[in-house]
Design a protein around this motif. Sequence first.
Motif, PDB file in Angstrom:
ATOM      1  N   PRO A  71       0.811  -1.223   0.000  1.00 20.39           N
ATOM      2  CA  PRO A  71       0.000   0.000   0.000  1.00 20.39           C
ATOM      3  C   PRO A  71       0.847   1.277   0.000  1.00 20.39           C
ATOM      4  O   PRO A  71       0.537   2.227  -0.704  1.00 20.39           O
ATOM      5  N   PHE A  72       1.940   1.280   0.779  1.00 28.00           N
ATOM      6  CA  PHE A  72       2.737   2.513   0.863  1.00 28.00           C
ATOM      7  C   PHE A  72       3.720   2.657  -0.296  1.00 28.00           C
ATOM      8  O   PHE A  72       4.521   3.579  -0.329  1.00 28.00           O
ATOM      9  N   ARG A  73       3.682   1.725  -1.277  1.00 31.68           N
ATOM     10  CA  ARG A  73       4.567   1.846  -2.442  1.00 31.68           C
ATOM     11  C   ARG A  73       3.783   1.976  -3.740  1.00 31.68           C
ATOM     12  O   ARG A  73       4.335   1.822  -4.824  1.00 31.68           O
ATOM     13  N   ARG A  74       2.481   2.273  -3.606  1.00 30.98           N
ATOM     14  CA  ARG A  74       1.662   2.343  -4.836  1.00 30.98           C
ATOM     15  C   ARG A  74       2.050   3.545  -5.688  1.00 30.98           C
ATOM     16  O   ARG A  74       1.886   3.524  -6.888  1.00 30.98           O
ATOM     17  N   ASN A  75       2.536   4.613  -5.046  1.00 32.20           N
ATOM     18  CA  ASN A  75       2.944   5.804  -5.810  1.00 32.20           C
ATOM     19  C   ASN A  75       4.352   6.216  -5.390  1.00 32.20           C
ATOM     20  O   ASN A  75       4.588   7.356  -5.021  1.00 32.20           O
ATOM     21  N   ALA A  76       5.262   5.269  -5.448  1.00 26.18           N
ATOM     22  CA  ALA A  76       6.615   5.529  -4.947  1.00 26.18           C
ATOM     23  C   ALA A  76       7.473   6.195  -6.019  1.00 26.18           C
ATOM     24  O   ALA A  76       7.424   5.821  -7.187  1.00 26.18           O
ATOM     25  N   THR A  77       8.241   7.180  -5.595  1.00 28.02           N
ATOM     26  CA  THR A  77       9.165   7.877  -6.502  1.00 28.02           C
ATOM     27  C   THR A  77      10.579   7.347  -6.271  1.00 28.02           C
ATOM     28  O   THR A  77      10.977   7.161  -5.113  1.00 28.02           O
ATOM     29  N   PRO A  78      11.349   7.093  -7.340  1.00 25.10           N
ATOM     30  CA  PRO A  78      12.714   6.585  -7.157  1.00 25.10           C
ATOM     31  C   PRO A  78      13.745   7.703  -6.975  1.00 25.10           C
ATOM     32  O   PRO A  78      13.437   8.867  -7.185  1.00 25.10           O
ATOM     33  N   ALA A  79      14.954   7.291  -6.631  1.00 23.07           N
ATOM     34  CA  ALA A  79      16.200   8.096  -6.563  1.00 23.07           C
ATOM     35  C   ALA A  79      16.393   8.794  -5.213  1.00 23.07           C
ATOM     36  O   ALA A  79      15.425   9.194  -4.560  1.00 23.07           O
ATOM     37  N   MET A  80      17.668   8.887  -4.857  1.00 24.15           N
ATOM     38  CA  MET A  80      18.042   9.342  -3.513  1.00 24.15           C
ATOM     39  C   MET A  80      18.739  10.706  -3.470  1.00 24.15           C
ATOM     40  O   MET A  80      18.576  11.449  -2.517  1.00 24.15           O
ATOM     41  N   ASP A  81      19.579  10.996  -4.462  1.00 19.26           N
ATOM     42  CA  ASP A  81      20.392  12.224  -4.390  1.00 19.26           C
ATOM     43  C   ASP A  81      19.605  13.438  -4.862  1.00 19.26           C
ATOM     44  O   ASP A  81      18.846  13.341  -5.834  1.00 19.26           O
ATOM     45  N   PHE A  82      19.855  14.557  -4.242  1.00 15.61           N
ATOM     46  CA  PHE A  82      19.151  15.768  -4.661  1.00 15.61           C
ATOM     47  C   PHE A  82      19.948  17.025  -4.341  1.00 15.61           C
ATOM     48  O   PHE A  82      20.808  17.044  -3.453  1.00 15.61           O
ATOM     49  N   SER A  83      19.591  18.084  -5.079  1.00 17.76           N
ATOM     50  CA  SER A  83      19.982  19.445  -4.686  1.00 17.76           C
ATOM     51  C   SER A  83      18.800  20.337  -5.040  1.00 17.76           C
ATOM     52  O   SER A  83      17.978  19.980  -5.886  1.00 17.76           O
ATOM     53  N   GLY A  84      18.705  21.463  -4.385  1.00 15.96           N
ATOM     54  CA  GLY A  84      17.587  22.361  -4.668  1.00 15.96           C
ATOM     55  C   GLY A  84      17.537  23.518  -3.689  1.00 15.96           C
ATOM     56  O   GLY A  84      18.512  23.771  -2.962  1.00 15.96           O
ATOM     57  N   THR A  85      16.382  24.176  -3.660  1.00 15.18           N
ATOM     58  CA  THR A  85      16.216  25.390  -2.859  1.00 15.18           C
ATOM     59  C   THR A  85      15.083  25.180  -1.858  1.00 15.18           C
ATOM     60  O   THR A  85      14.014  24.664  -2.224  1.00 15.18           O
ATOM     61  N   ILE A  86      15.305  25.602  -0.631  1.00 15.76           N
ATOM     62  CA  ILE A  86      14.260  25.478   0.396  1.00 15.76           C
ATOM     63  C   ILE A  86      13.148  26.494   0.100  1.00 15.76           C
ATOM     64  O   ILE A  86      13.421  27.687  -0.077  1.00 15.76           O
TER      65      ILE A  86
END
Length: 358
Positions: A71-86
């Motif tokens: 149930p908690f993986r029905r709309n799961a997004t992949p990938a771990m690394d990120f950069s961005g703006t708060i």
Amino acid sequence: MSTPPPTAIPPTMKAWLVTANGPPSSKTLTLHSARPTPSSPSASNLLIRISHAALNPVDLHLINVLPTWLPFRRNATPAMDFSGTIVATGPGVVGFKVGDKVCGALGVPQIAFGTGTLAEYISVPEGQVTTVPEGMSLAQAAGMMGIAGQTATLMVRAAGGLKTGQKVLINGASGGVGSILVQAAKGKGAMVVAVCSGANEGFVRGLGADEHVDYRGLEAAEGGLEGYLAERYGKEEGEKLDYIFDCAGGQALYDKCPGYLKEGGRFISIVGGRTQGIVPFVRNKMRPVFLGGTPRPYDLLGLAPSGKTAGEVKGWVEAGVVKETPVDSEYKMEDALEGFEKLASKHAKGKIIIKIAE
Ligand SMILES: NC(=O)c1ccc[n+]([C@@H]2O[C@H](COP(=O)([O-])OP(=O)(O)OC[C@H]3O[C@@H](n4cnc5c(N)ncnc54)[C@H](OP(=O)(O)O)[C@@H]3O)[C@@H](O)[C@H]2O)c1
């Protein structure tokens, strides 16, 4: 200093979803254009507008093995690394503010419960990020302070920090982790022997490797890679290596390492960890020498990414220990599947970056 203008946060966002288990394809991964944007952050969470993500082999593994029917993986997004703006902060955030440029990596539990970085926004605890080093682009930061750079710090830590003059071998030197580790080991003053294919010799020498060994060219040779290393570094104890860092998974490299790794040296691997079964761990770590075990210590490391470790990598960047994130290729968000296919080839030269937004 002027306060940045408030950023309008749309109610929906683009995000890649894992739709089935298996190798990367249009069946297993699909791009959705109207996923709900994470709600306003609570407690010490940050809402981040992602600029870039970077891919890691573990992403492929998790897409393959974490069941999509949970149930908690029905709309799961992949990938771990990120950069961005708060773009928003929870009421308990103490170390960051809206407008800060940050980077880091998610952990396996977050991925397992469906959060991933191939999305326009994520909500993460502030303890998971560090600020982007001065002068570094967001694309570079996603690759450097993510899983690869954090794992490189773990490996250097396991080698006692490395000292000038120590001789280290890096297997898989041209990959995401290896290409950062080569720079770090060289930056710490070690003499670096880089193992990868002949096609990548110029690349790893450009990162600081002193010597290069072509594992592919040695495949047909008598004794193979291990025979060559024993011949080249094993004639006298003083000539042997102080550390072997294995980023490619070489069982024979460990089995035969007394021929080229000093007594008192360590074999430090990142392949065969929690996500890849326990067989190498049991065989290499626990089998005593009298039962055929190899008389050299074997460390199998597993990264739990954190803002603290990302901050250590940032410290390396600021001190000039590492200079750049070697980038194999950069893809637009829409073309992330091509990035995953390149990753699956196991021959990426540095990091694969996905551009999510400007
Ligand atoms: N335990 C942990 O916490 C942890 C953390 C991060 C990564 N890892 C694991 O560490 C490994 C490396 O990660 P990565 O991100 O660096 O992967 P990667 O970027 O996909 O590595 C690709 C590189 O591996 C080299 N390579 C492939 N086969 C090789 C072989 N037989 N001998 C030497 N080099 C070889 C390739 O060089 P050529 O093209 O020249 O062949 C290529 O440059 C993966 O298995 C990953 O799952 C574990």
